[in-house]
Design a protein around this motif. Structure first.
Motif, short mmCIF file in Angstrom:
data_model
loop_
_atom_site.label_atom_id
_atom_site.label_comp_id
_atom_site.label_asym_id
_atom_site.label_seq_id
_atom_site.Cartn_x
_atom_site.Cartn_y
_atom_site.Cartn_z
N GLY A 274 0.80 -1.21 0.00
CA GLY A 274 0.00 0.00 0.00
C GLY A 274 0.84 1.26 0.00
O GLY A 274 1.93 1.30 0.58
N GLY A 275 0.31 2.28 -0.66
CA GLY A 275 0.92 3.60 -0.64
C GLY A 275 2.16 3.70 -1.51
O GLY A 275 2.80 2.70 -1.86
N ASP A 276 2.46 4.93 -1.90
CA ASP A 276 3.60 5.20 -2.78
C ASP A 276 4.57 6.21 -2.20
O ASP A 276 5.72 6.26 -2.61
N TRP A 277 4.09 7.06 -1.29
CA TRP A 277 4.86 8.25 -0.99
C TRP A 277 4.50 8.72 0.42
O TRP A 277 3.32 8.86 0.74
N PRO A 282 -1.97 7.68 1.83
CA PRO A 282 -1.98 6.59 0.84
C PRO A 282 -3.35 6.44 0.17
O PRO A 282 -4.38 6.38 0.86
N SER A 283 -3.33 6.39 -1.13
CA SER A 283 -4.58 6.34 -1.89
C SER A 283 -5.05 4.92 -2.11
O SER A 283 -6.19 4.71 -2.51
N TRP A 284 -4.17 3.95 -1.91
CA TRP A 284 -4.53 2.56 -2.19
C TRP A 284 -3.78 1.64 -1.23
O TRP A 284 -2.69 1.96 -0.75
#
Lengths: 422, 422
Positions: A274-277, A282-284
């Motif tokens: 989960g999350g990118d940054w 986190p959007s997903w």
């Protein structure tokens, strides 16, 4: 009737070679998608024994609509090599048999936790350590070297035997299903999983599913609710599914085969991404889970209960219902009814060799055994020796116990199939 | 003294072209590691304006030992292109200036949440939508087109101006640091982040860290404690760090700049990766987090408090202390003391153009501004127009406000640097 003492000696004589062979087999990293080198080596071993070899991949077989099929994701079935070797007999003197084992192994996980190379098996204190040794390459060696021992005495099985090595046991069972869909049948099936010299009487099924959870992303400087934060929301879904599991376990206390086991139904949130940054909410978050299924509980019901638990949690979070998909095992729990001739034969041999009665096991995991008995009406035995640390870095198999298992199988083949001169 | 009405007209005249230019700039996916095409385009734009262009990558500059440096992981600094363009003046008539903006943007996250291509900016109702429009490519357009407007009237700045476009603002600030380490200095720095026409008076710092949590893996059929299950353990560490955050926020209520804001310190468990296989208890989970740092709190203290919270949680779980690493921002919180000449000049221009006093902002995020003021003693202004949906799919910048910001900067340059005939 074969001489038991001679058979024991033949198994013992071959056991040094069997141990080396097992070490070679366990040196293949035959995790999902990487089965081919291992299976090709086995196909060569089988062909060298004079057996007819059918090497195929799962995508060559129509299985998608069949009972027992599990959906597949993240795998390319054009690489999923299966091997069925056949000892064919023109005028059978006994009953036919499937000897079957899986060669897929689970991933090694965090490498820091291993004190050895997972795929360079090491023997210490009479146990062979390494990924796949116990689950279940030892069993594969037992079925092959049982036949080798008979051959050393001048015999071959007196009726048809299929020697099958499949993959996908650890996630779908579609390898086993493909052998049946391809037409391989027999009067009994024997799967030498490392069961501690017990026989599986009942086993749990399992469902695998994935939640794709969406947040309401933004800059981290603003506060957010749990339902807007995809990773915190994932934690809430885990709690909700733990609650469902406790509810099912409360029902399980009256189960005829699992009532005596504390909390037999396991929920495993086993994979998360989960999350990118870190500067963004986190959007997903993708959460993958496994939940056991009791014999008697329908898959459809269990799936509906999972969906409902997720739906309620989403409502409580004031969040969108996550996308819920079924991504592997959709495996029924099953009870292998006692009283088959095959089991009676195995029980007798077990008692002779181990000096104690064969104990039934209610297993809180899922094996390939159900396919034969439940979906194709083939009496199926799941029985094998001692292992420990299944799916752990401590995985190991006891060699003395493996030798006994090999002898059990050799005797079983001799009596079930009868013998002919080689 | 430049004629304000003429300057306003010049900015307005260029604004159509500026809007197109911003749309082009925002069409680059200049996420971390992908800065080069965007920066190369900018370098060309700057060179075409007659500015001397220094295009370099961060790995060409020694920054690792410097105050304000943040550790870098998962990035290749040989690809991290920075651009410093210089308008050089032989006989300065005013003070020198750094105009600086960052062109790195945060990842788009779950694509399902976008109603447009994040990198095909769309103008709707006077707002330009798209990733990076507000944060902060609009600001970059403002500083460039402010100078263009002056040029259109026949002027160039009367002293040295560096026009800088950096990356790494969203994770370390090492892009900004590299410009300073490379020797670029001035009498003031102006960073046109979209601050809603407020000036940053105080900002929070932040620390980024990663926990690598190990479980005691095994087959899912056995029950496990939370401390043995790396993903469930990660949930426990999240709870522990939420507790620490609440403790810090309780202290923040007396903070002179953040006391009026409810829970200014944010904890974001923004990225998680754990487990490999649903049939195994997960052996590992990597949890990445961001925690704000109040001005007056030392980074060393905050890190020690994080470590201690994790240590206590590990002890409660009867688990090994996870490997804790600092993987990005180690950014001090900072208060930009009022009373600088640069701020007084900006406040005057703001009041003239917007008809209201310049309001100070206590920002609960981290910008590059601290580098100039805190570490290099250069008065630094962070001021820009209206944006919304920072780091969200709804990110957008208000074009009318951008035009005003451009005019503010043009006036600021005219008065701070003085003017010469082009």
């Amino acid at each position: 009737m074969i001489d038991p003492t001679a058979l024991r000696a033949a198994v013992a004589e071959g056991f040094g070679r069997q141990t080396e062979w097992l070490a070679k087999l366990a040196s293949f990293d035959s995790t999902r998608g990487n089965e081919a080198p291992c299976q090709d080596w086995l196909a060569g071993e089988f062909a060298a024994r004079g057996w007819a070899v059918d090497r195929y991949t799962i995508d060559e077989v129509e299985i998608a609509g069949l009972t027992g099929y599990s959906p597949v994701v993240d795998a390319d079935y054009s690489k999923a090599v299966q091997v069925v070797a056949t000892h064919q007999v023109e005028a059978p003197v006994g009953r036919s048999l499937i000897l079957m084992g899986h060669i897929d192994v689970v991933p090694v996980g965090a490498t820091e936790l291993w004190s050895q190379d997972p795929f360079r098996p090491e023997v210490r204190d009479g146990w062979m350590h390494g990924r796949g040794t116990g689950d279940m390459k030892a069993g594969v060696s037992a079925m092959v070297f049982a036949l080798d021992a008979l051959r050393r005495l001048g015999y071959v099985p007196g009726s048809r035997v299929h020697i099958e090595t499949v993959s996908e046991e650890e996630c779908t069972g579609n390898g086993a299903l493909s052998t049946l869909a391809r037409g391989y049948r027999a009067d009994a099936a024997f799967i030498p999983e490392s069961m501690g010299h017990q026989i599986i009487r009942a086993e749990l099924g399992s469902v695998w599913f994935r939640l794709r959870i969406l947040g309401r992303p933004g800059h981290v400087y603003a506060g957010v609710s749990t339902g807007s934060h995809a990773i915190l929301a994932a934690m809430a879904y885990i709690e909700a599914l733990k609650g469902l599991t406790a509810e099912i376990n409360a029902e399980a206390v009256t189960h005829p085969y699992f009532g005596a086991i504390a909390d037999p139904v396991k929920f495993n949130p086993g994979k998360i991404r989960g999350g990118d940054w870190l500067g963004s909410i986190p959007s997903w978050c993708e959460l993958e889970c496994r939940l056991s299924v009791l014999p008697g509980h329908s898959l459809a019901d269990v799936r509906e209960r999972v969906s409902e638990a997720v739906r309620r949690c989403a409502a409580a979070l004031e969040a969108e219902m996550p996308a819920l998909s079924w991504i592997g095992f959709q495996a029924d729990g099953h009870v292998f009814a006692p009283g088959t001739e095959a089991e009676a034969l195995l029980a007798g041999i077990h008692a002779e060799l181990l000096g104690r009665e064969l104990e039934p096991l209610s297993m809180t995991a899922t094996s390939d055994t159900r396919f034969y008995d439940l979906y194709y009406g083939i009496p199926a035995l799941c029985y094998g020796g001692n292992a420990r640390g299944m799916h752990a870095p401590s995985e190991a198999v006891e060699l003395a116990s493996l030798q006994t298992t090999t002898e059990v199988i050799a005797r079983f083949v001799a009596r079930w199939c009868g013998l002919k001169a080689a």
